[in-house]
Scaffold this motif. Structure first.
Motif, mmCIF file in Angstrom:
data_model
loop_
_atom_site.group_PDB
_atom_site.id
_atom_site.type_symbol
_atom_site.label_atom_id
_atom_site.label_comp_id
_atom_site.label_asym_id
_atom_site.label_seq_id
_atom_site.Cartn_x
_atom_site.Cartn_y
_atom_site.Cartn_z
ATOM 1 N N LEU A 251 0.797 -1.169 -0.010
ATOM 2 C CA LEU A 251 0.108 -0.012 -0.100
ATOM 3 C C LEU A 251 0.961 1.197 -0.146
ATOM 4 O O LEU A 251 0.642 2.195 -0.883
ATOM 5 C CB LEU A 251 -1.015 -0.049 1.038
ATOM 6 C CG LEU A 251 -2.020 -0.978 1.047
ATOM 7 C CD1 LEU A 251 -2.764 -0.989 2.334
ATOM 8 C CD2 LEU A 251 -3.296 -0.745 0.152
ATOM 9 N N THR A 252 1.759 1.254 0.944
ATOM 10 C CA THR A 252 2.761 2.378 0.806
ATOM 11 C C THR A 252 3.518 2.650 -0.129
ATOM 12 O O THR A 252 3.805 3.781 -0.957
ATOM 13 C CB THR A 252 3.430 2.410 2.258
ATOM 14 O OG1 THR A 252 2.663 2.210 3.382
ATOM 15 C CG2 THR A 252 4.319 3.785 2.441
ATOM 16 N N GLY A 253 4.210 1.319 -0.701
ATOM 17 C CA GLY A 253 4.898 1.387 -1.774
ATOM 18 C C GLY A 253 4.186 1.998 -3.161
ATOM 19 O O GLY A 253 4.786 2.757 -3.910
ATOM 20 N N GLY A 254 3.026 1.449 -3.206
ATOM 21 C CA GLY A 254 2.224 1.823 -4.264
ATOM 22 C C GLY A 254 1.714 3.364 -4.278
ATOM 23 O O GLY A 254 2.010 4.150 -5.635
ATOM 24 N N ALA A 255 1.601 3.900 -3.097
ATOM 25 C CA ALA A 255 1.294 5.370 -2.996
ATOM 26 C C ALA A 255 2.487 6.112 -3.266
ATOM 27 O O ALA A 255 2.508 7.126 -4.189
ATOM 28 C CB ALA A 255 0.870 5.661 -1.616
ATOM 29 N N VAL A 256 3.769 5.654 -2.949
ATOM 30 C CA VAL A 256 4.922 6.459 -3.232
ATOM 31 C C VAL A 256 5.178 6.618 -4.701
ATOM 32 O O VAL A 256 5.492 7.471 -5.088
ATOM 33 C CB VAL A 256 6.204 5.972 -2.361
ATOM 34 C CG1 VAL A 256 7.350 6.403 -2.877
ATOM 35 C CG2 VAL A 256 5.895 6.143 -1.225
ATOM 36 N N TYR A 257 4.995 5.221 -5.297
ATOM 37 C CA TYR A 257 5.067 4.994 -6.805
ATOM 38 C C TYR A 257 4.225 6.081 -7.483
ATOM 39 O O TYR A 257 4.474 6.571 -8.542
ATOM 40 C CB TYR A 257 4.997 3.762 -6.894
ATOM 41 C CG TYR A 257 5.319 3.367 -8.553
ATOM 42 C CD1 TYR A 257 6.722 2.997 -8.951
ATOM 43 C CD2 TYR A 257 4.574 3.502 -9.413
ATOM 44 C CE1 TYR A 257 7.364 2.596 -10.149
ATOM 45 C CE2 TYR A 257 5.120 3.129 -10.851
ATOM 46 C CZ TYR A 257 6.278 2.709 -11.038
ATOM 47 O OH TYR A 257 6.814 2.397 -12.305
ATOM 48 N N ALA A 258 2.894 6.045 -7.256
ATOM 49 C CA ALA A 258 2.003 6.762 -7.675
ATOM 50 C C ALA A 258 2.383 8.333 -7.695
ATOM 51 O O ALA A 258 2.144 9.304 -8.663
ATOM 52 C CB ALA A 258 0.766 6.522 -7.226
ATOM 53 N N VAL A 259 2.602 8.772 -6.369
ATOM 54 C CA VAL A 259 2.965 10.247 -6.324
ATOM 55 C C VAL A 259 4.003 10.653 -7.200
ATOM 56 O O VAL A 259 4.286 11.853 -7.680
ATOM 57 C CB VAL A 259 3.200 10.621 -4.832
ATOM 58 C CG1 VAL A 259 3.726 11.771 -4.531
ATOM 59 C CG2 VAL A 259 1.722 10.271 -4.015
ATOM 60 N N ALA A 260 5.095 9.854 -7.132
ATOM 61 C CA ALA A 260 6.453 10.159 -8.051
ATOM 62 C C ALA A 260 5.878 10.389 -9.401
ATOM 63 O O ALA A 260 6.226 11.104 -10.302
ATOM 64 C CB ALA A 260 7.294 9.122 -7.891
ATOM 65 N N ALA A 261 5.127 9.245 -10.044
ATOM 66 C CA ALA A 261 4.775 9.480 -11.401
ATOM 67 C C ALA A 261 3.819 10.673 -11.648
ATOM 68 O O ALA A 261 3.977 11.249 -12.558
ATOM 69 C CB ALA A 261 3.978 7.967 -11.678
ATOM 70 N N ALA A 262 3.001 11.208 -10.584
ATOM 71 C CA ALA A 262 2.069 12.125 -10.898
ATOM 72 C C ALA A 262 2.942 13.452 -10.868
ATOM 73 O O ALA A 262 2.707 14.408 -11.388
ATOM 74 C CB ALA A 262 0.996 12.312 -9.592
ATOM 75 N N LEU A 263 4.029 13.601 -9.904
ATOM 76 C CA LEU A 263 4.792 14.593 -9.988
ATOM 77 C C LEU A 263 5.748 14.941 -11.306
ATOM 78 O O LEU A 263 5.688 15.760 -12.019
ATOM 79 C CB LEU A 263 5.841 14.507 -8.747
ATOM 80 C CG LEU A 263 5.358 14.748 -7.628
ATOM 81 C CD1 LEU A 263 6.549 14.421 -6.259
ATOM 82 C CD2 LEU A 263 4.968 16.221 -7.316
ATOM 83 N N ALA A 264 6.074 13.574 -11.820
ATOM 84 C CA ALA A 264 6.797 13.622 -13.070
ATOM 85 C C ALA A 264 5.800 14.182 -14.294
ATOM 86 O O ALA A 264 6.166 15.068 -15.079
ATOM 87 C CB ALA A 264 7.096 12.269 -13.547
ATOM 88 N N ALA A 265 4.517 13.707 -14.251
ATOM 89 C CA ALA A 265 3.592 14.094 -15.278
ATOM 90 C C ALA A 265 3.289 15.586 -15.076
ATOM 91 O O ALA A 265 3.277 16.627 -15.759
ATOM 92 C CB ALA A 265 2.437 13.310 -15.114
#
Length: 284
Positions: A251-265
């Motif tokens: 859960l936490t890893g998926g959230a971190v991954y999603a936030v990093a991808a959203a910041l890149a976008a």
């Protein structure tokens, strides 16, 4: 702030020494400890600002301000941001060298993935540091090109980040801290996370996309540190078994991954919007 942390520490010591970790009586101690940690983490940036102000007014600081380089470092936030960028780059490369050495020595996929992550993060900071030195001569449009390039690189950084998260979930990889070091690590990690958010907002006001990109990398790095701290806390204190560990890390890893991808976008969209305007202004 002065009374609750010692009381919480004494209560934790009693709970651990007596083996009451699963007792209902331990829950108020846990709650008080979490509250004390949150209070100190929230107050720490203010305490640091006051400490910095005291240092700036001290005798050694006045001597340092008498030099051109020292005066620029103390009074120019953008210059300090550039110095911090170079410092972070050097730390990333040193960590990458250490972890690749240990990964080869112990044949550890976990250390290799950490080395790749640090190497890519250091390379991204190196590119921003080079751009920071040229920004005054080439202007804001050049800074936005660096900003956009960092957004693309952040998508690539998600590859080793994803590998680390998968290893955390499926192979029980993570971090461990001896003794009471885990509490100091938790305090530092929370402070670093709060500071990264504050600096992300503060450096946006400076109007430099390069420094904004650097602080975005700091924020992503702080999120990964939180994830690493979670693995250490679960390994140290949780007794709920393998399924609970996998669920929380996923859960936490998926959230971190999603936030990093959203910041890149977001970085790519902001850079594209600035390019369409033809006259970049503001901050991404």
């Amino acid at each position: 702030m002065c009374a609750l942390p010692p009381a919480g520490g004494a209560g934790l010591a009693l709970v651990f020494a007596a083996g009451w970790t699963q007792s209902p009586a331990a829950w108020p101690v846990y709650a008080a400890s979490v509250y004390a940690l949150a209070v100190w983490a929230a107050a720490l940036p203010g305490l640091v600002r006051r400490l910095r102000a005291a240092v700036r007014d001290s005798g050694p600081a006045r001597v340092l301000r008498s030099t051109q380089l020292g005066r620029r470092y103390l009074d120019d936030a953008a210059f300090r941001g550039g110095v911090a960028l170079c410092r972070g780059m050097a730390v990333n490369f040193l960590y990458a060298l250490f972890r690749i050495t240990e990964g080869i020595r112990y044949r550890s996929v976990w250390f290799i993935s950490l080395a790749v992550y640090d190497l890519m993060l250091g390379a991204m900071r190196a590119g921003l540091a080079a751009g920071f030195r040229r920004r005054e001569a080439l202007g804001l449009s050049y800074e936005y090109r660096c900003y956009r390039r960092t957004g693309y690189m952040l998508f690539l950084l998600n590859i080793p980040m994803g590998g680390m998260i998968v290893l955390m979930v499926h192979t029980n990889s993570g971090f461990s801290y001896p003794g009471y070091v885990i509490y100091l690590s938790a305090l530092y990690t929370f402070y670093r996370s709060i500071l990264s958010v504050a600096e992300l907002v503060r450096f946006r006001a400076l109007g430099s996309p390069i420094l904004s990109a650097a602080k975005t990398l700091d924020f992503v790095s702080a999120m990964m540190s939180l994830l690493g701290l979670q693995t250490a806390m679960i390994a140290r204190f949780s007794s709920r078994g393998e399924a609970y560990r996998q669920m929380m890390n996923a859960l936490t890893g998926g959230a971190v991954y999603a936030v990093a991808a959203a910041l890149a976008a977001y970085m790519l969209l902001r850079a594209a919007a600035a390019r369409r305007r033809g006259r970049p202004h503001g901050q991404g």
